[in-house]
Design a protein around this motif. Sequence first.
Motif, PDB file in Angstrom:
ATOM      1  N   LEU A 184      39.530  41.260  37.114  1.00  0.00           N
ATOM      2  CA  LEU A 184      40.546  41.699  35.808  1.00  0.00           C
ATOM      3  C   LEU A 184      39.804  43.127  35.142  1.00  0.00           C
ATOM      4  N   ALA A 185      37.938  42.902  34.629  1.00  0.00           N
ATOM      5  CA  ALA A 185      37.616  43.666  34.643  1.00  0.00           C
ATOM      6  C   ALA A 185      37.795  45.090  35.716  1.00  0.00           C
ATOM      7  N   SER A 186      37.638  45.041  36.770  1.00  0.00           N
ATOM      8  CA  SER A 186      37.940  46.047  37.670  1.00  0.00           C
ATOM      9  C   SER A 186      38.547  46.536  38.168  1.00  0.00           C
ATOM     10  N   VAL A 187      40.196  46.046  37.657  1.00  0.00           N
ATOM     11  CA  VAL A 187      41.393  46.220  37.686  1.00  0.00           C
ATOM     12  C   VAL A 187      41.811  47.400  36.267  1.00  0.00           C
ATOM     13  N   SER A 238      42.823  48.066  45.911  1.00  0.00           N
ATOM     14  CA  SER A 238      41.860  47.709  45.465  1.00  0.00           C
ATOM     15  C   SER A 238      42.999  46.770  44.513  1.00  0.00           C
ATOM     16  N   ILE A 239      43.534  47.227  43.467  1.00  0.00           N
ATOM     17  CA  ILE A 239      43.898  47.073  42.351  1.00  0.00           C
ATOM     18  C   ILE A 239      44.859  45.614  42.640  1.00  0.00           C
ATOM     19  N   VAL A 244      33.601  24.368  39.369  1.00  0.00           N
ATOM     20  CA  VAL A 244      34.684  25.092  39.748  1.00  0.00           C
ATOM     21  C   VAL A 244      35.460  25.532  39.029  1.00  0.00           C
ATOM     22  N   ALA A 245      35.699  25.207  38.283  1.00  0.00           N
ATOM     23  CA  ALA A 245      37.210  25.897  37.031  1.00  0.00           C
ATOM     24  C   ALA A 245      36.508  27.377  36.639  1.00  0.00           C
ATOM     25  N   TRP A 246      35.239  27.222  35.934  1.00  0.00           N
ATOM     26  CA  TRP A 246      34.738  27.982  35.049  1.00  0.00           C
ATOM     27  C   TRP A 246      34.377  29.319  35.998  1.00  0.00           C
ATOM     28  N   TRP A 247      33.890  28.750  37.616  1.00  0.00           N
ATOM     29  CA  TRP A 247      33.278  29.709  37.923  1.00  0.00           C
ATOM     30  C   TRP A 247      34.629  30.053  38.817  1.00  0.00           C
ATOM     31  N   LEU A 248      36.418  29.774  38.447  1.00  0.00           N
ATOM     32  CA  LEU A 248      37.091  30.267  39.568  1.00  0.00           C
ATOM     33  C   LEU A 248      37.732  31.184  37.832  1.00  0.00           C
ATOM     34  N   ILE A 249      37.604  31.233  36.821  1.00  0.00           N
ATOM     35  CA  ILE A 249      37.898  31.542  35.345  1.00  0.00           C
ATOM     36  C   ILE A 249      36.531  33.637  35.294  1.00  0.00           C
ATOM     37  N   ILE A 250      35.471  32.668  35.780  1.00  0.00           N
ATOM     38  CA  ILE A 250      34.344  34.225  36.274  1.00  0.00           C
ATOM     39  C   ILE A 250      34.856  35.497  37.256  1.00  0.00           C
ATOM     40  N   VAL A 251      35.086  34.334  38.827  1.00  0.00           N
ATOM     41  CA  VAL A 251      35.026  35.909  38.895  1.00  0.00           C
ATOM     42  C   VAL A 251      37.252  36.696  38.807  1.00  0.00           C
ATOM     43  N   ALA A 252      38.086  34.882  38.496  1.00  0.00           N
ATOM     44  CA  ALA A 252      39.010  36.349  38.056  1.00  0.00           C
ATOM     45  C   ALA A 252      39.032  36.675  36.825  1.00  0.00           C
ATOM     46  N   THR A 253      37.707  37.445  35.856  1.00  0.00           N
ATOM     47  CA  THR A 253      38.013  37.615  34.847  1.00  0.00           C
ATOM     48  C   THR A 253      37.647  39.268  35.316  1.00  0.00           C
ATOM     49  N   GLN A 260      31.190  40.310  42.936  1.00  0.00           N
ATOM     50  CA  GLN A 260      31.930  40.906  42.689  1.00  0.00           C
ATOM     51  C   GLN A 260      30.802  42.183  41.203  1.00  0.00           C
ATOM     52  N   LEU A 261      30.196  41.954  40.657  1.00  0.00           N
ATOM     53  CA  LEU A 261      29.606  42.265  39.924  1.00  0.00           C
ATOM     54  C   LEU A 261      28.740  43.288  40.075  1.00  0.00           C
ATOM     55  N   ARG A 262      28.380  43.194  41.680  1.00  0.00           N
ATOM     56  CA  ARG A 262      28.474  44.574  42.539  1.00  0.00           C
ATOM     57  C   ARG A 262      29.297  45.828  42.735  1.00  0.00           C
ATOM     58  N   GLY A 263      30.513  44.833  42.439  1.00  0.00           N
ATOM     59  CA  GLY A 263      31.476  45.992  42.809  1.00  0.00           C
ATOM     60  C   GLY A 263      32.042  46.406  41.571  1.00  0.00           C
ATOM     61  N   LEU A 264      32.665  46.031  40.713  1.00  0.00           N
ATOM     62  CA  LEU A 264      32.033  45.974  39.374  1.00  0.00           C
ATOM     63  C   LEU A 264      31.116  47.274  39.243  1.00  0.00           C
ATOM     64  N   LEU A 265      30.585  47.046  39.310  1.00  0.00           N
ATOM     65  CA  LEU A 265      29.168  48.353  39.092  1.00  0.00           C
ATOM     66  C   LEU A 265      29.511  49.592  39.843  1.00  0.00           C
ATOM     67  N   LYS A 266      30.046  49.409  40.534  1.00  0.00           N
ATOM     68  CA  LYS A 266      30.335  50.666  41.941  1.00  0.00           C
ATOM     69  C   LYS A 266      31.758  51.311  41.375  1.00  0.00           C
ATOM     70  N   VAL A 267      32.436  50.485  40.503  1.00  0.00           N
ATOM     71  CA  VAL A 267      33.663  51.429  40.089  1.00  0.00           C
ATOM     72  C   VAL A 267      33.816  51.898  38.428  1.00  0.00           C
ATOM     73  N   VAL A 268      32.773  51.086  38.477  1.00  0.00           N
ATOM     74  CA  VAL A 268      32.768  51.741  36.591  1.00  0.00           C
ATOM     75  C   VAL A 268      31.509  53.126  37.344  1.00  0.00           C
ATOM     76  N   ARG A 269      30.917  53.215  38.108  1.00  0.00           N
ATOM     77  CA  ARG A 269      30.136  54.336  38.558  1.00  0.00           C
ATOM     78  C   ARG A 269      30.731  55.462  39.150  1.00  0.00           C
ATOM     79  N   GLY A 270      31.867  54.859  40.040  1.00  0.00           N
ATOM     80  CA  GLY A 270      32.436  55.780  41.098  1.00  0.00           C
ATOM     81  C   GLY A 270      33.181  57.157  41.004  1.00  0.00           C
ATOM     82  N   ARG A 271      32.512  57.946  41.467  1.00  0.00           N
ATOM     83  CA  ARG A 271      33.070  60.067  41.625  1.00  0.00           C
ATOM     84  C   ARG A 271      34.196  60.014  42.018  1.00  0.00           C
TER      85      ARG A 271
END
Length: 486
Positions: free
Chosen positions: A475-478, A430-431, A463-472, A406-417
Amino acid sequence: MPSLLRNSPRLARHLALAALPVTLPAQPAPTAAPNIRAYLPAIEHYIAQQMQRNRMPGVAVAIVSHDSVIYARGFGTDGFGASVTERTGFVLGSMSKSVTALAVMQLAERNLLELDAPAQRYLPWFRVADAGASARITVRQLLHHTSGIPTNAPRAIGASRTLTDQVRALAHVTLNNAPGVVHEYASPNYLVLGAIVEVVSGRSYASYVQASIFSPLEMRDSHVEQTVAHDRAHPGRLSSGHVYVFGFPVVRTLPHEGDRLPTAALISSAADMGRFLVAQLRTDSSALLSAAGFAQMHAGGAPSNGFSYAFGWRDGTIASEHAVHHGGIVPNFRGKMVMFPERRLGVVVLTNVSSAIPWPIAPTSHVMADDIAAALIGVTPPEPSDTHRWLFGAIGTAMLLVILNQLRGLLKVVRGRSSGVRASRAGIISIVLDIAFVAAVAFVIPRVAGLSWTALLLGAPDVAWWLIIVATLSLASVAVRLVRRV
């Protein structure tokens, strides 16, 4: 095992001691089979191995033969720096149901209630969403979990909630099945029974159980209030519970659920639960309950998967032997009781570690109870496996890989052209997918698991914090995509 003994001198001393009997003054002289004690060294070796392989902080075991507790011992630590003993307290979880069933049967034998009477005869205000079905639910159906009440029925909320509040929370529940048709294990059934015990006996559930079950059996380490159980000067003080976090036990003391005593929150020790099993295995009647009453309690009446549910017990087989058993699981404690009625043998295993999530760990206490019971009839205990460690290691690795992806995907979105119609459509898809994923994490997953977010955070923080991190991260990607579109 040698490394475990080197690291746990108290455990080594426990294993070196001979088993001491726990005498029940009111019971006849023991008639234990002479070969039972010969199995104890192998059983203790098995317990030590299970504790090491499954990283279990503390375990307490009692073994019953005929009319006495012939073995009761604790292993490991209680989370407060003290050794677990046979008198250390544990939260019983669903083993509390067998106590509630006994209370109901006592009242039935005194002709204060009828098993086939509608629950509304004793609780006129009790109801579910269907008024007609509400009137048809009987005491027996509640005992058998055949009322139709769903497993994930909602609970009462609020800091000062009571047993009555829990029963009233069922008022808008839609039954999964018509009353009396299908067995569906649902803890609220026994909350309703606890409320019936209160009305019929004219006293609180806690007071009734203390006076009519714990006191007659001299169960001095059994409690209905956690404040009493936490008294550090009391030999039967409550152990701290633990939750598994990526496979490692972490001390976690959760709030006492005084409103759910009849189904999950009674506190007892291995020695006391041994006394309880002795009472269950009697072949004669007693002041507690008649022999016929106990036989009725143990006889399955609601067929299920691999067993038939009785009154607070499961009627089935273990090691090809007829067995009556029941386990208990709460987020920070687990345990199980097993009886071989025809042989008049019984075992209880209590542990101070668990998880709010039923996977990936098998209920180790349940496996231990079954294996120890089987050992008493000559079945060699199996060598514990390392499945626990491998499962937690694999799941932890999978969680980390998902976050990195997910971090890789978010970085790709941030750099996307990228631009154009195809890229625009892909971005919209994706949204939508990310928003759907966040909604699933927030609402669907807890509902499917039958756990609130509070329960997840307390009982399964990894499990709870993993779900929170991946959901966050989703949301950042959106957010990044939406900003780019604007």
